[in-house]
Motif scaffolding. Structure first.
Motif, PDB file in Angstrom:
ATOM      1  N   GLU A 141      -5.760  15.836  11.179  1.00  0.00           N
ATOM      2  CA  GLU A 141      -6.428  15.627   9.991  1.00  0.00           C
ATOM      3  C   GLU A 141      -6.652  14.382   9.434  1.00  0.00           C
ATOM      4  OE1 GLU A 141      -2.122  16.884   9.333  1.00  0.00           O
ATOM      5  OE2 GLU A 141      -3.740  17.382  10.709  1.00  0.00           O
ATOM      6  N   VAL A 142      -5.517  13.663   9.827  1.00  0.00           N
ATOM      7  CA  VAL A 142      -5.807  12.112   9.575  1.00  0.00           C
ATOM      8  C   VAL A 142      -6.580  11.538  10.306  1.00  0.00           C
ATOM      9  CG1 VAL A 142      -4.491  10.019   9.417  1.00  0.00           C
ATOM     10  CG2 VAL A 142      -3.305  12.017   8.901  1.00  0.00           C
ATOM     11  N   ALA A 143      -6.773  11.670  11.814  1.00  0.00           N
ATOM     12  CA  ALA A 143      -7.633  11.047  12.557  1.00  0.00           C
ATOM     13  C   ALA A 143      -9.104  11.589  12.167  1.00  0.00           C
ATOM     14  CB  ALA A 143      -7.505  11.280  13.882  1.00  0.00           C
ATOM     15  N   ASP A 144      -9.361  12.647  11.657  1.00  0.00           N
ATOM     16  CA  ASP A 144     -10.634  13.359  11.430  1.00  0.00           C
ATOM     17  C   ASP A 144     -11.217  12.761  10.224  1.00  0.00           C
ATOM     18  OD1 ASP A 144     -12.685  14.953  11.682  1.00  0.00           O
ATOM     19  OD2 ASP A 144     -11.805  16.855  10.680  1.00  0.00           O
ATOM     20  N   ALA A 145     -10.241  12.615   9.173  1.00  0.00           N
ATOM     21  CA  ALA A 145     -10.740  12.094   8.133  1.00  0.00           C
ATOM     22  C   ALA A 145     -10.926  10.596   7.839  1.00  0.00           C
ATOM     23  CB  ALA A 145      -9.524  12.616   6.826  1.00  0.00           C
ATOM     24  N   MET A 205       0.501  -1.307   0.109  1.00  0.00           N
ATOM     25  CA  MET A 205       0.129   0.018   0.037  1.00  0.00           C
ATOM     26  C   MET A 205       0.851   1.121  -0.014  1.00  0.00           C
ATOM     27  SD  MET A 205      -2.728  -1.049   2.793  1.00  0.00           S
ATOM     28  CE  MET A 205      -4.271  -1.950   2.611  1.00  0.00           C
ATOM     29  N   ARG A 206       1.920   1.413   0.877  1.00  0.00           N
ATOM     30  CA  ARG A 206       2.622   2.403   1.216  1.00  0.00           C
ATOM     31  C   ARG A 206       3.470   2.732  -0.302  1.00  0.00           C
ATOM     32  NH1 ARG A 206       3.563   7.265   1.973  1.00  0.00           N
ATOM     33  NH2 ARG A 206       6.012   7.940   1.732  1.00  0.00           N
ATOM     34  N   GLN A 207       3.968   1.911  -0.857  1.00  0.00           N
ATOM     35  CA  GLN A 207       4.585   1.982  -2.303  1.00  0.00           C
ATOM     36  C   GLN A 207       3.786   2.348  -3.284  1.00  0.00           C
ATOM     37  OE1 GLN A 207       7.745   2.403  -5.064  1.00  0.00           O
ATOM     38  NE2 GLN A 207       7.616   2.307  -2.914  1.00  0.00           N
ATOM     39  N   ALA A 208       2.349   1.924  -3.363  1.00  0.00           N
ATOM     40  CA  ALA A 208       1.416   2.249  -4.284  1.00  0.00           C
ATOM     41  C   ALA A 208       1.110   3.744  -4.230  1.00  0.00           C
ATOM     42  CB  ALA A 208       0.145   1.485  -4.249  1.00  0.00           C
ATOM     43  N   VAL A 209       0.757   4.184  -2.889  1.00  0.00           N
ATOM     44  CA  VAL A 209       0.490   5.427  -2.505  1.00  0.00           C
ATOM     45  C   VAL A 209       1.579   6.576  -2.916  1.00  0.00           C
ATOM     46  CG1 VAL A 209       0.087   7.070  -0.763  1.00  0.00           C
ATOM     47  CG2 VAL A 209      -1.184   5.098  -0.810  1.00  0.00           C
ATOM     48  N   ALA A 244      -5.658  11.609  -0.903  1.00  0.00           N
ATOM     49  CA  ALA A 244      -5.871  11.805   0.485  1.00  0.00           C
ATOM     50  C   ALA A 244      -6.626  10.363   0.970  1.00  0.00           C
ATOM     51  CB  ALA A 244      -6.656  12.713   0.861  1.00  0.00           C
ATOM     52  N   ASP A 245      -7.484   9.771   0.214  1.00  0.00           N
ATOM     53  CA  ASP A 245      -8.432   8.803   0.676  1.00  0.00           C
ATOM     54  C   ASP A 245      -7.142   7.427   0.690  1.00  0.00           C
ATOM     55  OD1 ASP A 245     -10.389   7.513   1.520  1.00  0.00           O
ATOM     56  OD2 ASP A 245     -11.785   7.607  -0.206  1.00  0.00           O
ATOM     57  N   LEU A 246      -6.469   7.252  -0.166  1.00  0.00           N
ATOM     58  CA  LEU A 246      -5.388   6.253  -0.415  1.00  0.00           C
ATOM     59  C   LEU A 246      -4.382   6.485   0.779  1.00  0.00           C
ATOM     60  CD1 LEU A 246      -4.625   6.321  -4.178  1.00  0.00           C
ATOM     61  CD2 LEU A 246      -6.244   4.408  -3.017  1.00  0.00           C
ATOM     62  N   ALA A 277      -5.452  18.356   1.742  1.00  0.00           N
ATOM     63  CA  ALA A 277      -3.900  18.752   1.294  1.00  0.00           C
ATOM     64  C   ALA A 277      -2.877  18.308   2.243  1.00  0.00           C
ATOM     65  CB  ALA A 277      -4.052  20.323   1.157  1.00  0.00           C
ATOM     66  N   SER A 278      -3.304  18.644   3.836  1.00  0.00           N
ATOM     67  CA  SER A 278      -2.298  18.202   4.688  1.00  0.00           C
ATOM     68  C   SER A 278      -2.177  16.545   4.730  1.00  0.00           C
ATOM     69  CB  SER A 278      -2.731  18.614   6.180  1.00  0.00           C
ATOM     70  OG  SER A 278      -2.760  19.997   6.361  1.00  0.00           O
ATOM     71  N   VAL A 279      -3.262  16.098   4.479  1.00  0.00           N
ATOM     72  CA  VAL A 279      -3.140  14.498   4.275  1.00  0.00           C
ATOM     73  C   VAL A 279      -2.247  14.112   3.150  1.00  0.00           C
ATOM     74  CG1 VAL A 279      -4.420  12.244   4.254  1.00  0.00           C
ATOM     75  CG2 VAL A 279      -5.255  14.149   5.424  1.00  0.00           C
ATOM     76  N   VAL A 280      -2.344  14.466   2.181  1.00  0.00           N
ATOM     77  CA  VAL A 280      -1.574  14.147   0.948  1.00  0.00           C
ATOM     78  C   VAL A 280      -0.028  14.543   1.159  1.00  0.00           C
ATOM     79  CG1 VAL A 280      -1.155  14.484  -1.566  1.00  0.00           C
ATOM     80  CG2 VAL A 280      -3.376  14.493  -0.612  1.00  0.00           C
TER      81      VAL A 280
END
Length: 544
Positions: A506-510, A310-314, A342-344, A534-537
């Protein structure tokens, strides 16, 4: 110049020459969270060195070569003698040797070893997931062998060694050894109690002759194997050495190599035993109980491996969109693409955070941590490996047509992505194991509830999801048909609790909004636009 019709522009540079570890904020923070501060400088140094190797063009090329040149079976030599060997491209040996020297089989031999190894496993999966199979089984064989102190004393130093010795020779002459496993048979699959391979005791009472077959024997080039066979006292675990102490080859007849969808660099075989010498591990009739610790450890590696994919794909998707321009601007700045990325990134961070939490539990001898593992490992194995396939496919789509072309590297990730869901028990097996734990081990559920209870009141969506989970847990009658749904909810609530505690707001919220609060859709890229995407990305960028 003749033949020059255009200048190549608007193509992202290769994602090479960077520290894969240092760029993964979620992974690095998890290591810092779970390790003794006194160990961090040394561990960060080791992982940074491995991360730079993983990000180097040379090591990435090794991974590519190993997959483009899959192993070949050689049953006989030129004179007609049976040899039963698997031949590998030199790149395979470079990759596997680097994995051994990086300590991917040495977790049991050092303080904080499981967290360190888990992080390294996530990194190394991004180079070549195939080599992670023998590394995983060698690591996981240790707790099974410890049921027999004499066997453990003999084999554990070899298995935890950081020396890769590829030669087929007696294990006592080698500086390091690798292990494989053979459990399933044609007629039974996951129902290993249907195995028909027989084990005939020899006069000493500890060694046997095995006769039968294994439908899947993973890593058949290894030095030893843990297998299940029917002894007079029932299904029993055995150690089958590839080469006997006198230097002769044990009877280990490789019938064919599996032609797999992914995991192309690694060999999986069908093998026949014909009076094959083996040594009993544990008591007769307790084969499943003996080998289950190995299975649990390899299941955690399935979680770690999926987190790495997953990490490499993102990373590839974010990197591409950071450099690629379309419709008047960078793709990463387009609101809809930002939503997808961001979803990924959320899915990837949630997987990494849970995987490292479980690795930390392995480093802790506390009974509550052990109880948590009994329910959380099959839960995480079910959910995280299931999420890997849609994530890698969506990440490949972020590259457009380029993501469907082999040169991008994305097709290899997509082919690899279903494997961890199938290996070591497919989804239904994991969900049924969760039910079995719930029904038989109340201490495991208590450990889980204590874990998620640490965030009570911190997020209203997490609280609501927890309350709904309590309602479902209160009615276990006839629950088998709902086992997948229950396991999914257990995983999501646990991930939500960990992110609320440890991830940026921002990560936990999303995550809580989309995975627990019902504000996300069935596909990636459906996050509420009111979130700080934007912060998540930006947090998921592989390089600045």
């Amino acid at each position: 110049m003749a033949g020059t019709t255009h200048t190549v522009t608007n193509q992202p540079p290769p994602l090479t020459g960077y520290d894969v570890y240092g760029a993964d904020r979620a992974l690095k923070e998890a290591v810092e969270r779970h390790l003794d501060p006194a160990l961090l400088d040394e561990v960060h140094g080791e992982l940074a060195a491995l991360g730079r190797a993983c990000g180097s063009a040379q090591v990435q090329e090794w991974g590519l070569q190993a997959n483009e040149n899959p192993p070949r079976l050689r049953t006989h030599d030129r004179y007609g003698h049976r040899v039963d060997e698997v031949e590998f491209h030199p790149a395979w040996h470079r990759v596997l040797g680097k994995g051994v020297s990086a300590g991917l089989t040495a977790a049991w031999a050092r303080s904080g070893g499981h967290v360190l190894r888990a992080a390294a496993f996530v990194l190394w999966t991004q180079v070549d997931a195939g080599s992670c199979c023998p590394l995983s089984m060698t690591h996981a064989a240790v707790p099974a062998l410890r049921t027999d102190p004499d066997l453990a004393a003999e084999w554990e130093p070899r298995l935890t060694s950081m020396v890769y010795d590829r030669e087929l020779r007696p294990a006592h002459l080698k500086a390091g050894a690798l292990f494989g496993m053979g459990m399933t048979e044609k007629q039974g699959g996951s129902d290993v109690r249907a195995n028909t391979t027989s084990a005939r005791p020899l006069p000493d009472g500890e060694t046997y002759e095995l006769t039968g077959h294994k439908w899947f024997c993973s890593a058949p080039m290894s030095d030893g194997f843990l297998v299940l066979a029917q002894a007079p006292g029932g299904l029993t675990c055995f150690l089958v050495p590839r080469v006997l102490e006198d230097g002769t080859r044990n009877t280990f007849l490789l019938q064919r190599l599996k032609d797999k969808l992914g995991n192309r660099s690694n060999a999986s075989a069908e093998v026949e035993f014909d009076r094959t010498w083996a040594r009993r591990v544990g008591d007769e009739g307790r084969g499943v109980r003996t080998i289950i610790e190995m299975v649990a450890a390899t299941r955690l590696d399935c979680v770690l491996g999926s987190a790495g994919l997953m990490r490499q794909a993102v990373a590839q998707a974010v990197h591409h969109c950071t450099h690629r321009e379309a419709f008047g601007g960078k793709l990463v700045d387009k609101p809809l693409m930002r939503n997808v990325l961001a979803d990924l990134a959320l899915e990837s961070e949630a997987a990494t955070t849970l995987a490292l939490r479980l690795a930390a539990a392995y480093d802790n001898d506390d009974e509550q941590e052990r109880a948590l593992l009994r329910i959380a490992v099959p839960t995480a194995k079910y959910w995280i490996t299931k999420r890997c396939t849609p994530l890698t496919a969506e990440a490949a789509e972020c590259l457009g047509g380029n993501g469907y072309v082999e040169e991008s590297g994305m097709p290899r990730l997509v082919r690899e992505s279903p494997l961890n869901s199938v290996w070591e028990g497919a989804g239904n097996i994991q969900a049924l194991d969760v039910l079995r734990v719930l029904q038989r081990e109340p201490q495991a559920l208590n450990a889980y509830l204590l874990e998620i209870g640490r965030t009570r009141g911190a997020d209203h969506r997490l609280d609501a999801a927890t309350k709904s989970l309590f309602t479902e847990l209160a009615d276990l009658e006839g629950i088998e048909g709902r086992a997948r749904h229950l396991t999914e909810r257990l995983a999501l609530v646990l991930q939500g609790s960990l992110l609320v505690r440890h991830a940026p707001a921002e990560v936990a919220d999303a995550f809580c909004a989309s995975r627990l609060g019902g504000d996300g859709g069935a596909s990636f890229g459906t996050l509420p636009t009111t979130l700080d995407l934007a912060s998540v990305v930006d947090r998921a960028r592989p390089v600045e």
